[in-house]
Design a protein around this motif. Structure first.
Motif, PDB file in Angstrom:
ATOM      1  N   LEU A 110       0.829  -1.206   0.000  1.00 17.46           N
ATOM      2  CA  LEU A 110       0.000   0.000   0.000  1.00 17.46           C
ATOM      3  C   LEU A 110       0.864   1.257   0.000  1.00 17.46           C
ATOM      4  N   TRP A 111       1.890   1.277   0.827  1.00 14.38           N
ATOM      5  CA  TRP A 111       2.749   2.468   0.888  1.00 14.38           C
ATOM      6  C   TRP A 111       3.402   2.746  -0.464  1.00 14.38           C
ATOM      7  N   GLU A 112       3.756   1.695  -1.171  1.00 13.11           N
ATOM      8  CA  GLU A 112       4.347   1.879  -2.500  1.00 13.11           C
ATOM      9  C   GLU A 112       3.365   2.539  -3.459  1.00 13.11           C
ATOM     10  N   VAL A 113       2.110   2.142  -3.371  1.00 14.91           N
ATOM     11  CA  VAL A 113       1.082   2.773  -4.200  1.00 14.91           C
ATOM     12  C   VAL A 113       0.940   4.251  -3.831  1.00 14.91           C
ATOM     13  N   LEU A 114       0.904   4.549  -2.539  1.00 14.98           N
ATOM     14  CA  LEU A 114       0.781   5.937  -2.101  1.00 14.98           C
ATOM     15  C   LEU A 114       1.946   6.782  -2.603  1.00 14.98           C
ATOM     16  N   LEU A 115       3.131   6.186  -2.656  1.00 11.89           N
ATOM     17  CA  LEU A 115       4.317   6.923  -3.104  1.00 11.89           C
ATOM     18  C   LEU A 115       4.301   7.212  -4.600  1.00 11.89           C
ATOM     19  N   THR A 116       3.596   6.394  -5.379  1.00 12.16           N
ATOM     20  CA  THR A 116       3.561   6.641  -6.822  1.00 12.16           C
ATOM     21  C   THR A 116       2.701   7.848  -7.176  1.00 12.16           C
ATOM     22  N   GLY A 117       1.802   8.231  -6.277  1.00 13.34           N
ATOM     23  CA  GLY A 117       0.884   9.313  -6.600  1.00 13.34           C
ATOM     24  C   GLY A 117      -0.186   8.913  -7.593  1.00 13.34           C
ATOM     25  N   LYS A 118      -0.365   7.612  -7.781  1.00 10.74           N
ATOM     26  CA  LYS A 118      -1.355   7.107  -8.723  1.00 10.74           C
ATOM     27  C   LYS A 118      -2.407   6.282  -7.982  1.00 10.74           C
ATOM     28  N   PRO A 119      -3.652   6.328  -8.415  1.00 11.37           N
ATOM     29  CA  PRO A 119      -4.167   7.027  -9.581  1.00 11.37           C
ATOM     30  C   PRO A 119      -4.405   8.514  -9.355  1.00 11.37           C
ATOM     31  N   CYS A 120      -4.149   8.988  -8.102  1.00 11.57           N
ATOM     32  CA  CYS A 120      -4.382  10.392  -7.804  1.00 11.57           C
ATOM     33  C   CYS A 120      -3.585  10.777  -6.566  1.00 11.57           C
ATOM     34  N   GLN A 122     -16.233  10.268 -12.510  1.00  8.12           N
ATOM     35  CA  GLN A 122     -17.383  10.284 -13.412  1.00  8.12           C
ATOM     36  C   GLN A 122     -18.413  11.334 -12.999  1.00  8.12           C
ATOM     37  N   LYS A 123     -18.202  11.946 -11.840  1.00 12.51           N
ATOM     38  CA  LYS A 123     -19.178  12.885 -11.298  1.00 12.51           C
ATOM     39  C   LYS A 123     -18.680  14.324 -11.411  1.00 12.51           C
ATOM     40  N   ASP A 124     -19.583  15.225 -11.200  1.00 12.97           N
ATOM     41  CA  ASP A 124     -19.239  16.645 -11.149  1.00 12.97           C
ATOM     42  C   ASP A 124     -18.743  16.949  -9.740  1.00 12.97           C
ATOM     43  N   VAL A 125     -17.454  16.789  -9.561  1.00  9.78           N
ATOM     44  CA  VAL A 125     -16.848  16.831  -8.230  1.00  9.78           C
ATOM     45  C   VAL A 125     -16.747  18.279  -7.737  1.00  9.78           C
ATOM     46  N   PRO A 126     -17.145  18.550  -6.485  1.00 11.02           N
ATOM     47  CA  PRO A 126     -16.980  19.896  -5.922  1.00 11.02           C
ATOM     48  C   PRO A 126     -15.514  20.324  -5.951  1.00 11.02           C
ATOM     49  N   ARG A 127     -15.285  21.613  -6.105  1.00 13.32           N
ATOM     50  CA  ARG A 127     -13.928  22.137  -6.236  1.00 13.32           C
ATOM     51  C   ARG A 127     -12.990  21.707  -5.105  1.00 13.32           C
ATOM     52  N   PRO A 128     -13.393  21.755  -3.811  1.00 17.14           N
ATOM     53  CA  PRO A 128     -12.458  21.330  -2.748  1.00 17.14           C
ATOM     54  C   PRO A 128     -11.983  19.885  -2.917  1.00 17.14           C
ATOM     55  N   LEU A 129     -12.900  18.977  -3.281  1.00 16.27           N
ATOM     56  CA  LEU A 129     -12.511  17.579  -3.483  1.00 16.27           C
ATOM     57  C   LEU A 129     -11.628  17.446  -4.717  1.00 16.27           C
ATOM     58  N   LYS A 130     -11.966  18.161  -5.779  1.00 18.10           N
ATOM     59  CA  LYS A 130     -11.168  18.094  -7.004  1.00 18.10           C
ATOM     60  C   LYS A 130      -9.742  18.573  -6.752  1.00 18.10           C
ATOM     61  N   ASP A 131      -9.597  19.662  -6.011  1.00 19.08           N
ATOM     62  CA  ASP A 131      -8.261  20.186  -5.713  1.00 19.08           C
ATOM     63  C   ASP A 131      -7.467  19.219  -4.842  1.00 19.08           C
ATOM     64  N   PHE A 132      -8.154  18.518  -3.953  1.00 18.76           N
ATOM     65  CA  PHE A 132      -7.481  17.602  -3.031  1.00 18.76           C
ATOM     66  C   PHE A 132      -6.984  16.354  -3.738  1.00 18.76           C
ATOM     67  N   PHE A 133      -7.803  15.804  -4.619  1.00 20.11           N
ATOM     68  CA  PHE A 133      -7.455  14.544  -5.276  1.00 20.11           C
ATOM     69  C   PHE A 133      -6.817  14.732  -6.652  1.00 20.11           C
ATOM     70  N   LEU A 134      -7.271  15.717  -7.388  1.00 19.11           N
ATOM     71  CA  LEU A 134      -6.884  15.827  -8.800  1.00 19.11           C
ATOM     72  C   LEU A 134      -5.925  16.988  -9.036  1.00 19.11           C
TER      73      LEU A 134
END
Length: 300
Positions: free
Chosen positions: A221-231, A288-300
């Motif tokens: 799991l930590w390796e996945v977190l370090l890749t920054g993928k998928p977000c 797939q959704k119209d994500v609110p700006r705070p969530l979009k900035d956090f993940f994307l």
């Protein structure tokens, strides 16, 4: 890989780490690239130089610590308290494998933790760091590698596991994510289940270390977190996926906050690949959704 540009080659390597995981034979060396200890584009000679520099810097920090230790003991009560906490936490660690072989050197572990506490003003020692650094000590042979891998890990994770920096933001975003994706569950968590989400801070402080059945799963799991993928900030999607495992039970039994916390604490011996896949499904739903700006900035 050799036919790709440096940028695409880096992306391909990170994608391979994310999708396939790392073989145990390459994990130690690969972690040095994933954390930023080494540059992806470095040559073998450059890596030898970097490792030598990191060793010397670590030794210089150790010498500095020895010089200022009396001053810290006399002038900073917090130092004595923190040192006692570190010693107590390390003594509680079980340091043997099922066959009775010693896995870790507690004295060396204590030294790395104390040095990290003194040198890293952003990430003061918090209970749980001893368990995290233990995993770094199991990965590598030398103390300077353990120390720098931990520092780079914290940086690469944007200090998301540090209580006074990233944990609160993770919990707030988790609440917002539940509200956006699962309004029914969110309503219960705001009512009878109030306080449950905020009590899940150990998940983030330990990067979910206690949820898995093996160290290999934790590293995976930590390796996945370090890749920054998928977000970015994938750890919040992991936490959301964990909560979804108890969601139906919580609603059916109309659980209180304390009962929800107990149910979440029973989520142990998990398989990392299954949890990662579940979190990826959540991410696929999210985009797939119209994500609110705070969530979009956090993940994307």
């Amino acid at each position: 890989m050799t036919t790709l540009s440096p940028e695409n080659s880096l992306s391909a390597r990170q994608s391979a780490s994310f999708i396939l995981g790392l073989h145990t034979l390459v994990r130690t060396e690969a972690w040095k690239f994933l954390t930023g200890y080494y540059s992806w584009q470095s040559s073998q000679d450059e890596r030898l130089t970097v490792d030598s520099k990191r060793r010397k810097n670590y030794e210089a920090l150790c010498q500095m610590y020895e010089k200022i230790q009396p001053l810290l003991e006399n002038l900073h009560q917090n130092f004595i308290e923190t040192r006692n906490t570190i010693t107590h936490d390390i003594q509680k660690l079980y340091d043997k494998d099922p066959l009775g072989n010693v896995l870790i050197d507690k004295k060396r572990l204590e030294k790395v933790l104390l040095l990290s506490y003194v040198c890293n003003t952003q990430a003061e020692y918090q209970q749980g760091f001893h368990e995290m650094v233990m995993l770094f000590q199991l990965l590598v042979e030398c103390d300077h590698e353990t120390f720098w891998l931990f520092q780079f890990f914290l940086q690469k994770m944007e200090h998301s596991c540090v209580i006074n920096i990233g944990v609160g933001k993770n919990l707030d975003t988790l609440n917002n994510l539940i509200t956006f994706l699962d309004p029914v569950f969110a309503e219960h968590l705001k009512g009878k289940g109030a306080g449950a989400v905020q009590s899940l801070f150990p998940w983030f402080c330990l990067c979910f270390q206690r949820a898995f059945k093996s160290f290999d799963d934790v590293w995976r799991l930590w390796e996945v977190l370090l890749t920054g993928k998928p977000c970015r900030n994938f750890q919040v999607l992991v936490a959301y996926s964990l909560l979804q495992m108890v969601r139906d039970q919580v609603l059916q039994e109309s659980m209180s906050g304390d009962d929800i916390l107990l149910a979440c604490n029973k989520l142990i011996d998990l398989d990392a690949d299954e949890l990662i896949s579940a979190a990826c499904v959540v991410y696929a739903e999210l985009i797939q959704k119209d994500v609110p700006r705070p969530l979009k900035d956090f993940f994307l």
